[in-house]
Scaffold this active site. Structure first.
Site, PDB file in Angstrom:
ATOM      1  N   ASP A   1       0.861  -1.176   0.000  1.00 21.28           N
ATOM      2  CA  ASP A   1       0.000   0.000   0.000  1.00 21.28           C
ATOM      3  C   ASP A   1       0.902   1.233   0.000  1.00 21.28           C
ATOM      4  OD1 ASP A   1      -1.739   2.162   0.886  1.00 21.28           O
ATOM      5  OD2 ASP A   1      -3.153   0.609   1.467  1.00 21.28           O
ATOM      6  N   ILE A   2       0.637   2.186  -0.889  1.00 22.17           N
ATOM      7  CA  ILE A   2       1.529   3.343  -0.979  1.00 22.17           C
ATOM      8  C   ILE A   2       1.241   4.414   0.081  1.00 22.17           C
ATOM      9  CG2 ILE A   2       2.005   2.980  -3.417  1.00 22.17           C
ATOM     10  CD1 ILE A   2       0.122   5.356  -3.998  1.00 22.17           C
TER      11      ILE A   2
ATOM     12  N   GLN B   1     -15.917  -1.021   2.317  1.00 23.97           N
ATOM     13  CA  GLN B   1     -15.084  -1.318   1.154  1.00 23.97           C
ATOM     14  C   GLN B   1     -15.128  -0.119   0.218  1.00 23.97           C
ATOM     15  OE1 GLN B   1     -16.443  -4.532  -1.350  1.00 23.97           O
ATOM     16  NE2 GLN B   1     -14.490  -4.702  -2.431  1.00 23.97           N
TER      17      GLN B   1
ATOM     18  N   HIS C   1     -10.131  -7.520  -1.877  1.00 22.35           N
ATOM     19  CA  HIS C   1      -8.726  -7.484  -1.476  1.00 22.35           C
ATOM     20  C   HIS C   1      -8.603  -7.658   0.026  1.00 22.35           C
ATOM     21  CE1 HIS C   1     -10.268  -3.333  -1.279  1.00 22.35           C
ATOM     22  NE2 HIS C   1      -9.362  -3.089  -0.350  1.00 22.35           N
TER      23      HIS C   1
END
Length: 218
Positions: free
Chosen positions: A90-91, A153, A159
Site C-alpha cells: 500500500d503506498i 469497502q 482485497h
C-alpha cells in the site's frame, strides 16, 4: 507526509477502510490485458485491475531480484504475482509493510471469487503473513477484508489488507496505538525503502514456500 489520526468510529458505524491508495494506471495504453487475464475479466475503472494487468506472473518460489515498478503510475511495489493473484505494498500504509492481496480478475466481493481463487487467496494470506512478519520483524498483524460500501469497502475489487502492528504501546505513545483497523497515522511510502522491503518480502515468500514443501504430509 503524516496525516492526523483518524477518529474512532461510533459503535453503529464500521471503521472506514482507508481511501484507495494504489490508484494506478498503466503507463502504456496497450498494457491492460497484456498479461494472463483476458481483457473481458478486467474493469477499466478499477485501479487494482490496472496493477494486475501491468505485472506478469512469476514463480513465487524463484522470485525476481527486482520488479519493474515503473509499469504503473504511481509506481507499485509487487510482493507476489501468480497467474491468479497479485500482492503489493500500500503506498499510504498504516504501518511499514502494509500489503494488499487481490485476485487478478475483477471480483467486486469475496463471494464473486471462484472457489479456486478463494482457496489460493486463503493459502497466500497465510504465506504472506509469515513472510511479512519475517521481513519486518513485527510479529503482530491485522488481516482485514471488507465487502461492500456498508462494510467500508472503497475499491470494489476484493482485497485483503495485511497490516503489521508494531508494539508501540510499550513506548508510552498511547495516542498512536494501532488497536483498530482504520485508526492510526498514514504516511506516504518511501520508494527506495519500499523497493527494498518488497524485495525482502518476495525472498521470504520463497523461503516459506520452500519450508512448506519440506513439511511431512498428513
Amino acid at each position: 507526509m503524516t496525516g492526523p489520526e483518524d477518529p474512532a468510529p461510533s459503535s453503529s458505524t464500521p471503521p472506514p477502510e482507508p481511501r484507495p491508495t494504489n490508484v494506478h494506471r498503466p503507463v502504456h495504453s496497450g498494457s491492460r490485458g497484456s498479461g494472463t487475464i483476458p481483457r473481458a475479466m478486467l474493469d477499466d475503472d478499477c485501479p487494482f485491475c490496472d496493477i494486475a494487468a501491468a505485472h506478469r506472473p512469476y514463480d513465487p518460489r524463484h522470485p525476481p531480484a527486482s520488479v519493474d515498478v515503473e509499469l504503473t503510475s504511481p509506481t507499485s511495489f509487487i510482493v507476489l504475482s501468480t497467474p491468479s493473484l497479485v500482492g503489493f505494498l500500500d503506498i499510504m500504509p498504516l504501518s511499514p509493510g502494509h500489503l494488499l492481496l487481490c485476485p487478478r480478475p475483477h471480483r467486486p466481493k469475496l463471494t464473486d471469487a471462484s472457489a479456486a481463487e478463494a482457496r489460493e487467496l486463503g493459502a497466500y494470506v497465510r504465506v504472506l503473513s509469515a513472510a511479512l512478519a519475517r521481513a519486518t520483524g513485527v510479529d503482530d498483524w491485522n488481516v482485514v477484508q471488507n465487502n461492500g460500501a456498508a462494510a467500508s469497502q472503497v475499491v470494489p475489487h476484493v482485497h485483503y489488507h495485511l497490516i503489521p502492528r508494531p508494539d508501540i504501546r510499550a513506548s508510552g505513545r498511547f495516542r498512536e496505538s494501532f488497536t483498530m483497523f482504520g485508526k492510526g497515522r498514514r504516511e506516504e511510502l518511501d520508494e527506495e525503502e519500499a523497493d527494498k522491503l518488497a524485495s525482502a518480502i518476495r525472498r521470504e515468500v520463497a523461503a516459506v514456500l520452500e519450508e512448506d514443501m519440506d513439511m511431512p504430509k498428513l
